[in-house]
Design an enzyme around this catalytic site. Structure first.
Site, PDB file in Angstrom:
ATOM      1  N   LYS A 110       2.051   4.864  -6.393  1.00 34.98           N
ATOM      2  CA  LYS A 110       2.718   3.866  -5.553  1.00 34.98           C
ATOM      3  C   LYS A 110       3.158   2.651  -6.378  1.00 34.98           C
ATOM      4  CE  LYS A 110       1.542   5.885  -1.466  1.00 34.98           C
ATOM      5  NZ  LYS A 110       1.008   7.143  -1.982  1.00 34.98           N
TER       6      LYS A 110
HETATM    7  C1  LIG Z   1       1.118   8.496  -1.644  1.00 29.55           C
HETATM    8  C2  LIG Z   1       0.492   9.515  -2.518  1.00 29.55           C
HETATM    9  C3  LIG Z   1       0.925  10.864  -2.514  1.00 29.55           C
HETATM   10  C4  LIG Z   1       2.005  11.367  -1.587  1.00 29.55           C
HETATM   11  O1  LIG Z   1       3.287  10.914  -1.957  1.00 29.55           O
HETATM   12  P1  LIG Z   1       4.498  10.979  -0.922  1.00 29.55           P
HETATM   13  O2  LIG Z   1       5.615  10.272  -1.586  1.00 29.55           O
HETATM   14  O3  LIG Z   1       4.011  10.259   0.313  1.00 29.55           O
HETATM   15  O4  LIG Z   1       4.784  12.414  -0.673  1.00 29.55           O
HETATM   16  C5  LIG Z   1       0.316  11.750  -3.386  1.00 29.55           C
HETATM   17  N1  LIG Z   1      -0.686  11.349  -4.205  1.00 29.55           N
HETATM   18  C6  LIG Z   1      -1.135  10.077  -4.223  1.00 29.55           C
HETATM   19  C7  LIG Z   1      -2.258   9.717  -5.125  1.00 29.55           C
HETATM   20  C8  LIG Z   1      -0.558   9.111  -3.394  1.00 29.55           C
HETATM   21  O5  LIG Z   1      -1.029   7.837  -3.414  1.00 29.55           O
END
Ligand SMILES: *Cc1c(COP(=O)(O)O)cnc(C)c1O
Length: 501
Positions: A110
């Protein structure tokens, strides 16, 4: 480049407007009017560093930002707060490449988007000639809240308020949030679950009387949610960067297709890979990996999206999701950019809980393959890769790795493959140890959840020979700065109090 809603053909708006609005008034998501082509040759990209590639890609999408503005946003985002000079290192393990998207301040992917979003937003505010301060309101189930706090902390012209379910996040996640620094940050535990937090935040957003008082006070609400186009665009960059890197290092030939496997929740990360493919990046298959909440896996297999099923809690919590919001952008493309058809499918999802796409649409998504891995399979995958190669991956990445291994076995497709590695294993240390050292659990005794998490962090470092990231080390003994707790019904009052309204 202009942006239009997936649900209506009202007039398209500029990138900076789309970033500030977040969601279209008709409930649709903003999409670029067309997908631009790569700005230069792959060889030229191969000679660039992360920031240069970010500039080349993002300027195609954010056309109402000046070059200086965009460069300033990129420089402020991708700097020393990443603990790797390359920003996103590639680790070659056996013959696959793990694209490590977790070297930012909160050690999850993120950070890739949330470290730049605040700068894009404040630049967009200035463009609009708005003197108002932006107040970010976020409900979080763990990862997003911390990444947003880090992104917005200390950014002039912004304040951020994060609501998390008091008993619904992991000990490390709570510790990360309640020790957050920055005079413009507020973190509030809610006596309720994630859905309560989310509904409370939505109600505050929708409150017109409050919005009027906000305006008088020179404030405006905004959201750092993953459907914001300002989060999607920066995510395209790392796929282009990874390809360029493989080319530069002679791992692939120019034009050689590469498969990409992505552990998926809200469908944002893999959608960015699909946009990169649409721009002309040589990408073969896109492997969409789900955990036991396998809604997307079933969708790619049958064309039916059906959320009417139990919600399963797994040890890859950021993928525990039954409504993948960003899928709407793909659906829109699959309909041939038909907002009426998209709106009707989304309406069916919210009323009936499911929809089915037709054969024409299914044909257009041929690049995708869905797959899922059970809790047991992902644990075995963590253990296998660690014992065979000494590489430790996190629980989310393990889902993608297991799905990829099965895909390769079943299809014999030996195309070189990138696996998006979305979190540091240190963020989920107790789950990692459960996978690679099951009898370690006996050591726990009377430890609290937090003490146990730190014990697991130490042990993980010892057995893997890797360094504990600063983001985790700094948590031990960090002073608690946010102790505010409220009930669901007090959320609005809490916002008013904090903002002095
Ligand atoms: C948010 C997240 C995901 C999923 O990603 P999306 O873009 O929502 O599909 C996968 N792994 C981690 C560690 C995340 O924080």
């Amino acid at each position: 480049m202009r942006y239009k809603s997936t649900r209506s053909s009202r007039e398209a708006i500029s990138a900076s407007q789309a970033i500030l609005e977040g969601l279209a008034p008709d409930g649709g998501l903003f999409v670029p009017e067309e997908i631009p082509s790569l700005p230069c040759s792959l060889e030229q990209l191969a000679a660039m560093d992360y920031r240069e590639i970010a500039f080349e890609i993002m300027k195609l999408y954010l056309t109402d930002f000046t070059e200086e503005e965009l460069r300033a946003c990129i420089a402020a985002a991708y700097d020393g707060k990443f603990d790797a000079a390359e920003i996103v290192p590639l680790a070659k393990v056996e013959d696959v490449y793990f694209l490590e998207l977790f070297h930012g301040p909160t050690i999850a992917f993120k950070d890739m988007a949330l470290s730049i979003l605040p700068h894009l937003m404040t630049t967009a505010m200035k463009k609009r000639g708005e003197g108002r301060e932006t107040v970010i309101l976020t409900a979080t189930s763990g990862d997003t809240g911390k990444a947003a706090l880090e992104g917005f902390a200390g950014v002039p012209g912004t304040r951020i308020l994060v609501f998390y379910p008091k008993d619904g996040v992991s000990a490390i996640q709570r510790q990360q949030m309640i020790t957050q620094r920055g005079d413009n940050t507020w973190v509030i535990g809610v006596e309720g679950n994630f859905d309560d937090c989310q509904s409370g935040v939505k109600a505050v957003f929708a409150d017109e009387e409050l919005a009027k008082r906000m305006e008088k006070a020179g404030l405006a609400f905004s959201s750092a949610n993953s459907i914001n186009i300002g989060r999607l665009v920066p995510q395209i960059v790392y796929y282009v960067y990874a390809y360029a890197r493989l080319l530069r290092e002679g791992e692939i030939e120019k034009g050689e297709p590469v498969n990409i496997a992505v552990p998926t929740g809200n469908f944002g990360n893999i959608l960015a890979a699909w946009y990169a493919r649409g721009m002309g990046l040589p990408v073969g298959r896109l492997l969409c990996a789900s955990n036991e909440n396998r809604v997307l896996c079933d969708f790619f297999a049958t064309g039916a999206y059906d959320r009417r099923r139990p919600f399963i809690l797994t040890d890859s919590p950021s993928m525990d999701i039954l409504i993948s919001s960003n899928l709407e952008r793909l659906i829109y493309e699959l309909t041939g950019c038909d907002p009426e058809q998209t709106a009707s499918l989304m309406g069916m999802l919210s009323q009936e809980g499911w929809y089915q796409i037709d054969d024409g649409m299914r044909k257009r998504m041929e690049a995708f393959r869905g797959g899922f891995a059970s809790q047991e399979e992902s644990r075995r995958e963590i253990c296998r890769i660690f014992s065979e190669c000494g590489y430790v991956m996190d629980t989310h990445t393990a889902v993608a790795s297991a799905v990829y291994e099965r895909y390769r076995r079943e299809t014999g497709d030996s195309t070189k493959t990138l696996i998006a590695s979305t979190a540091s294993p240190y963020k989920f240390a107790p789950s990692i140890l459960r996978a690679i050292k099951p009898d370690w659990e006996e050591q726990r005794g009377e430890m609290t959840e937090l003490e146990w998490a730190f014990a697991c962090v130490e042990e993980l470092s010892r057995i893997s020979g890797t360094e504990i990231p600063e983001a985790v080390r700094g948590l031990l003994g960090a002073p608690v700065r946010h102790e505010r707790i409220c009930s669901v019904s007090q959320m609005k009052r809490t916002v008013e109090e904090i903002l002095g309204l």
